[in-house]
Write a protein that holds these residues in place. Structure first.
Motif, PDB file in Angstrom:
ATOM      1  N   MET A  76     -14.719  18.814  16.557  1.00  0.00           N
ATOM      2  CA  MET A  76     -15.826  17.962  16.995  1.00  0.00           C
ATOM      3  C   MET A  76     -15.856  16.674  16.170  1.00  0.00           C
ATOM      4  O   MET A  76     -16.436  15.681  16.585  1.00  0.00           O
ATOM      5  N   VAL A  77     -15.276  16.729  14.996  1.00  0.00           N
ATOM      6  CA  VAL A  77     -15.317  15.590  14.099  1.00  0.00           C
ATOM      7  C   VAL A  77     -13.988  14.829  14.108  1.00  0.00           C
ATOM      8  O   VAL A  77     -13.949  13.621  14.326  1.00  0.00           O
ATOM      9  N   GLY A  78     -12.898  15.541  13.921  1.00  0.00           N
ATOM     10  CA  GLY A  78     -11.582  14.896  13.956  1.00  0.00           C
ATOM     11  C   GLY A  78     -11.106  14.496  12.574  1.00  0.00           C
ATOM     12  O   GLY A  78     -11.766  13.736  11.880  1.00  0.00           O
ATOM     13  N   ASP A  79      -9.979  15.010  12.190  1.00  0.00           N
ATOM     14  CA  ASP A  79      -9.429  14.761  10.857  1.00  0.00           C
ATOM     15  C   ASP A  79      -8.713  13.414  10.794  1.00  0.00           C
ATOM     16  O   ASP A  79      -7.797  13.170  11.565  1.00  0.00           O
ATOM     17  N   PRO A  80      -9.137  12.536   9.901  1.00  0.00           N
ATOM     18  CA  PRO A  80      -8.465  11.238   9.782  1.00  0.00           C
ATOM     19  C   PRO A  80      -7.170  11.310   8.973  1.00  0.00           C
ATOM     20  O   PRO A  80      -6.385  10.370   8.994  1.00  0.00           O
ATOM     21  N   GLU A  85      -4.924   5.543  13.025  1.00  0.00           N
ATOM     22  CA  GLU A  85      -5.914   4.931  13.872  1.00  0.00           C
ATOM     23  C   GLU A  85      -7.080   5.864  14.131  1.00  0.00           C
ATOM     24  O   GLU A  85      -6.960   7.060  13.936  1.00  0.00           O
ATOM     25  N   MET A  86      -8.166   5.275  14.545  1.00  0.00           N
ATOM     26  CA  MET A  86      -9.330   6.090  14.820  1.00  0.00           C
ATOM     27  C   MET A  86      -9.005   7.063  15.950  1.00  0.00           C
ATOM     28  O   MET A  86      -8.370   6.709  16.916  1.00  0.00           O
ATOM     29  N   ARG A  87      -9.492   8.256  15.807  1.00  0.00           N
ATOM     30  CA  ARG A  87      -9.284   9.256  16.835  1.00  0.00           C
ATOM     31  C   ARG A  87     -10.359   9.119  17.890  1.00  0.00           C
ATOM     32  O   ARG A  87     -11.483   8.770  17.579  1.00  0.00           O
ATOM     33  N   ASP A  88     -10.018   9.469  19.109  1.00  0.00           N
ATOM     34  CA  ASP A  88     -11.058   9.532  20.123  1.00  0.00           C
ATOM     35  C   ASP A  88     -11.923  10.731  19.803  1.00  0.00           C
ATOM     36  O   ASP A  88     -11.422  11.762  19.368  1.00  0.00           O
ATOM     37  N   VAL A  89     -13.200  10.575  20.018  1.00  0.00           N
ATOM     38  CA  VAL A  89     -14.082  11.720  19.836  1.00  0.00           C
ATOM     39  C   VAL A  89     -13.953  12.582  21.086  1.00  0.00           C
ATOM     40  O   VAL A  89     -14.191  12.117  22.194  1.00  0.00           O
ATOM     41  N   LEU A  90     -13.530  13.814  20.897  1.00  0.00           N
ATOM     42  CA  LEU A  90     -13.296  14.695  22.039  1.00  0.00           C
ATOM     43  C   LEU A  90     -14.619  15.240  22.582  1.00  0.00           C
ATOM     44  O   LEU A  90     -15.541  15.510  21.817  1.00  0.00           O
ATOM     45  N   THR A  91     -14.666  15.407  23.870  1.00  0.00           N
ATOM     46  CA  THR A  91     -15.879  15.976  24.445  1.00  0.00           C
ATOM     47  C   THR A  91     -15.899  17.480  24.196  1.00  0.00           C
ATOM     48  O   THR A  91     -14.867  18.096  23.983  1.00  0.00           O
ATOM     49  N   ARG A  92     -17.085  18.032  24.252  1.00  0.00           N
ATOM     50  CA  ARG A  92     -17.216  19.479  24.038  1.00  0.00           C
ATOM     51  C   ARG A  92     -16.417  20.271  25.063  1.00  0.00           C
ATOM     52  O   ARG A  92     -15.872  21.323  24.763  1.00  0.00           O
ATOM     53  N   SER A 152      -4.844  10.274   1.450  1.00  0.00           N
ATOM     54  CA  SER A 152      -5.048  10.510   2.877  1.00  0.00           C
ATOM     55  C   SER A 152      -5.984   9.479   3.519  1.00  0.00           C
ATOM     56  O   SER A 152      -5.977   9.315   4.737  1.00  0.00           O
ATOM     57  N   TYR A 153      -6.778   8.807   2.698  1.00  0.00           N
ATOM     58  CA  TYR A 153      -7.675   7.813   3.283  1.00  0.00           C
ATOM     59  C   TYR A 153      -7.131   6.397   3.190  1.00  0.00           C
ATOM     60  O   TYR A 153      -7.678   5.481   3.782  1.00  0.00           O
ATOM     61  N   GLU A 158      -7.827   0.617   5.236  1.00  0.00           N
ATOM     62  CA  GLU A 158      -7.443  -0.710   5.684  1.00  0.00           C
ATOM     63  C   GLU A 158      -7.733  -0.890   7.165  1.00  0.00           C
ATOM     64  O   GLU A 158      -8.126  -1.943   7.615  1.00  0.00           O
ATOM     65  N   LYS A 159      -7.528   0.205   7.893  1.00  0.00           N
ATOM     66  CA  LYS A 159      -7.611   0.092   9.351  1.00  0.00           C
ATOM     67  C   LYS A 159      -8.972   0.454   9.928  1.00  0.00           C
ATOM     68  O   LYS A 159      -9.230   0.226  11.096  1.00  0.00           O
ATOM     69  N   GLY A 160      -9.811   1.040   9.118  1.00  0.00           N
ATOM     70  CA  GLY A 160     -11.114   1.423   9.646  1.00  0.00           C
ATOM     71  C   GLY A 160     -11.315   2.921   9.656  1.00  0.00           C
ATOM     72  O   GLY A 160     -10.437   3.674  10.067  1.00  0.00           O
ATOM     73  N   LEU A 161     -12.453   3.322   9.176  1.00  0.00           N
ATOM     74  CA  LEU A 161     -12.744   4.747   9.063  1.00  0.00           C
ATOM     75  C   LEU A 161     -14.237   4.913   9.269  1.00  0.00           C
ATOM     76  O   LEU A 161     -15.039   4.315   8.566  1.00  0.00           O
ATOM     77  N   SER A 162     -14.598   5.710  10.259  1.00  0.00           N
ATOM     78  CA  SER A 162     -16.026   5.902  10.502  1.00  0.00           C
ATOM     79  C   SER A 162     -16.543   7.019   9.613  1.00  0.00           C
ATOM     80  O   SER A 162     -15.771   7.831   9.101  1.00  0.00           O
ATOM     81  N   PHE A 163     -17.823   7.072   9.454  1.00  0.00           N
ATOM     82  CA  PHE A 163     -18.405   8.112   8.615  1.00  0.00           C
ATOM     83  C   PHE A 163     -18.117   9.491   9.192  1.00  0.00           C
ATOM     84  O   PHE A 163     -17.910  10.453   8.474  1.00  0.00           O
TER      85      PHE A 163
END
Length: 418
Positions: A76-80, A85-92, A152-153, A158-163
RNA sequence: GGGGAGGUGCCAGAGUGGUCAAAUGGGGCGGGCUGUAAACCCGUUGGCGUUGCCUACGAUGGUUCAAAUCCAUCCCUCCCCA
C-alpha cells in the motif's frame, strides 16, 4: 560442523550479513525462523524474488523454518529502495488481485501444508495500526538524520521522495519486530537493496526487546559485464507460466552468458556443489551442456518436472536434432480466413512475434522472418490456401531464436465451443 | 507560504514558431560472425490501408496559415528561503 547458513554462504547467496559468526551459531542445530518479504506489487514474482525463495527452500531442507511475509500492507505504501523514480500508488483492488496470485506462487515453492514453512500477510497487523500510537512508539525510535544518509535513499533524495515512500522503512522495521514477537523470528533476508530496511528492523528490535536480531542480503543479479539480469525483451523473467511460458523460461536460462553459468547453477538449482564444479570445467561449445542442466533444473523448480522435460524437448527440437516441437506455444488460424488471404505481417502479430504490423514489416524486410525454415523477405506477401499446400501446421521463426507454431483449423475456436 | 528551475520517444538527453515522428547516447530488435555464449561489425527503432495519413513532446484551452517551441489555467517534480 556445517550449518544451514554455511550452505547459503557456499552457494553464494550471501553478499553481506550483520554478524556471520552470530548467524552461524544461531543456525546451529535447532530450528530458526527467518523471514523474507514479498510485496504484491506485480501480478507475479520474478527471478529476482526466486533467489530469496531458493534460499528459503535450502534452509527448509536443512530443517529450518522459513517465514514468508506477503506484503499486503507494505504494498500500500511502496518501497523506494533501489527505485530511481516515484512508484505509482497501487489501488487496493490491484493489490488484492496480485496478492492472490503471489500467495499461490509462494505456496508452490514453500509448501507450507507440509509444515516447516509459514506464509503471513502483513496487512494483518499493518492495516490496524493506529497512527498516533505508531508514531509515538515506533517513529520515536528512528532518526531522520540517519535515514537521510542511507544509501537506499540517496538517488531518491535527488529525484524526489514523498513522505509515503519515506515511511516505508518504518513499516518494514515494524514488520520485523512483529514477526519477532509473534514467531520468535530473529533473522531477515532480502535483496541487497533491502539492507537499509533490514538494519532498521534490527535496530528497532534491539530498542524494543533488547534482543539481537540478524540480517543477510543476497547479491544483486548482474551478468558478468555488469548489466542487470532478469530482463528479457518481454520485461522481467516472470515465474508465472501464464505470463512467461515454461518454454520461454527455459530459453531464458539457456541463453545466459557463459561466464554466469556456474554462479547461476549454485543459486538457481539444487544440484550438489561437486556436480556444479564438474559442469564448470566444461569449455567452449560444451558449456551448452551446463546451460542445459541449468535450464532444466531451473524450469523444474518453477514449473515442475513434466513441464521442464517438455521445454527441453521442444528446445532441442528447434535448435538441434529432433522433430517434436508440438508443445511449442501455438496460434490457431481459421481456414476460412486463410482462404481470404492473410498478409504475413498479420501472422506475425497474431503469433505475438511482433508487437505491431509495422514492426512485423520491418522485421521481414530485414530478413528476420522464416516460414518453415525458409526466409521470407517479401513484407507484403499474402498467405493463402495454395501457399499452405494442404498442410495444417507450420513452424514460424522470427529472428534467430524466437519460434511459434501456426495451426490452421477448420473453424474458429469460438464456433467450436458453441 | 515566497522565489527560482523544470516536465520531450523504453531510458538518458538535445531542440525554444515552419526544413521535427523530433539530434545524440544507452537499451531493444533484425542481419553478419558464432556455440541458442561473449566481443565485434552493419542496419533498424510511434502507428496504420506506408511515395500518403493518423497519433505524439505533463493536462486543458488559446494565439497563428503553421506550435514540442508563444500565451493562459491546472497538475506534478527539483532547488533556495520560511
Amino acid at each position: 560442523m556445517e550449518t544451514a547458513f554455511d550452505v547459503l554462504l557456499k552457494r553464494g547467496f550471501v553478499e553481506q550479513c550483520t554478524d556471520e559468526e552470530g548467524l552461524r551459531t544461531l543456525f546451529q542445530g535447532k530450528k530458526v525462523a527467518f523471514y523474507i518479504g514479498f510485496d504484491p506489487t506485480a501480478q507475479s514474482l520474478h527471478v529476482g524474488n526466486l533467489l530469496g525463495l531458493m534460499a528459503m527452500m535450502h534452509l527448509k531442507m536443512q530443517g529450518q523454518h522459513p517465514l514468508a511475509i506477503l506484503g499486503g500492507g507494505t504494498a500500500m505504501v511502496g518501497d523506494p529502495s533501489g527505485k530511481n523514480e516515484m512508484r505509482d500508488v497501487l489501488t487496493r483492488e490491484t493489490i488484492s488481485r496480485n496478492k492472490e496470485r503471489i500467495k499461490k506462487q509462494l505456496k508452490w515453492y514453500l509448501k507450507p501444508q507440509e509444515g516447516n514453512a509459514t506464509i503471513v500477510d502483513n496487512a494483518e497487523w499493518l492495516l490496524k495500526v493506529d497512527l498516533i500510537k505508531f508514531l509515538r512508539e515506533i517513529g520515536s525510535c528512528f532518526s531522520v538524520n540517519r535515514m537521510l544518509t542511507m544509501e537506499s535513499y540517496k538517488i531518491r533524495l535527488e529525484k524526489g521522495l514523498s513522505f509515503l515512500e519515506f515511511s516505508y522503512q518504518l513499516l518494514q522495521a515494524y514488520d520485523f519486530w512483529q514477526v519477532c514477537q509473534r514467531y520468535g523470528c530473529r533473522v531477515q533476508m532480502g535483496g541487497s537493496d533491502q539492507w537499509g530496511n533490514i538494519v532498521a528492523g534490527i535496530d528497532l528490535i534491539r530498542r524494543k526487546e533488547g534482543a539481537q536480531a540478524y540480517g543477510a542480503v543476497f547479491p544483486i543479479l548482474t551478468t558478468s559485464n555488469g548489466q542487470k539480469m532478469g530482463k528479457t525483451a518481454r520485461g522481467a523473467v516472470w515465474l508465472s507460466g501464464d505470463i512467461l511460458s515454461p518454454y520461454e523460461y527455459y530459453q531464458y536460462w539457456i541463453n545466459v552468458d557463459d561466464q554466469d553459468v556456474s554462479r547461476l547453477l549454485k543459486l538457481y538449482t539444487f544440484l550438489p556443489l561437486e556436480e556444479i564444479e564438474k559442469l564448470s570445467l566444461l569449455k567452449g561449445e560444451d558449456i551448452r551442456l551446463a546451460k542445459e542442466c541449468l535450464a532444466y533444473e531451473a524450469t523444474k523448480i518453477t514449473h515442475g518436472p513434466k513441464a521442464a522435460e517438455i521445454a527441453q524437448k521442444t528446445s532441442r527440437a528447434l535448435f538441434g536434432q529432433g522433430e517434436d516441437y508440438s508443445k511449442l506455444p501455438s496460434t490457431t488460424i481459421n481456414l476460412e480466413e486463410i482462404g481470404k488471404g492473410i498478409p504475413v505481417s498479420s501472422i506475425l502479430v497474431m503469433t505475438k512475434l511482433a508487437k505491431s504490423k509495422s514492426e512485423a514489416r520491418r522485421l521481414i524486410e530485414q530478413g528476420g522472418f522464416y516460414w518453415e525454415g525458409e526466409r521470407l523477405k517479401d513484407k507484403e506477401f499474402i498467405i493463402n490456401r495454395s501457399f499452405l499446400k494442404g498442410k495444417s501446421e507450420f513452424l514460424v521463426r522470427c529472428g534467430r531464436k524466437k519460434y511459434c507454431r501456426v495451426v490452421v483449423v477448420e473453424e474458429s475456436p469460438e464456433e467450436m465451443s458453441r
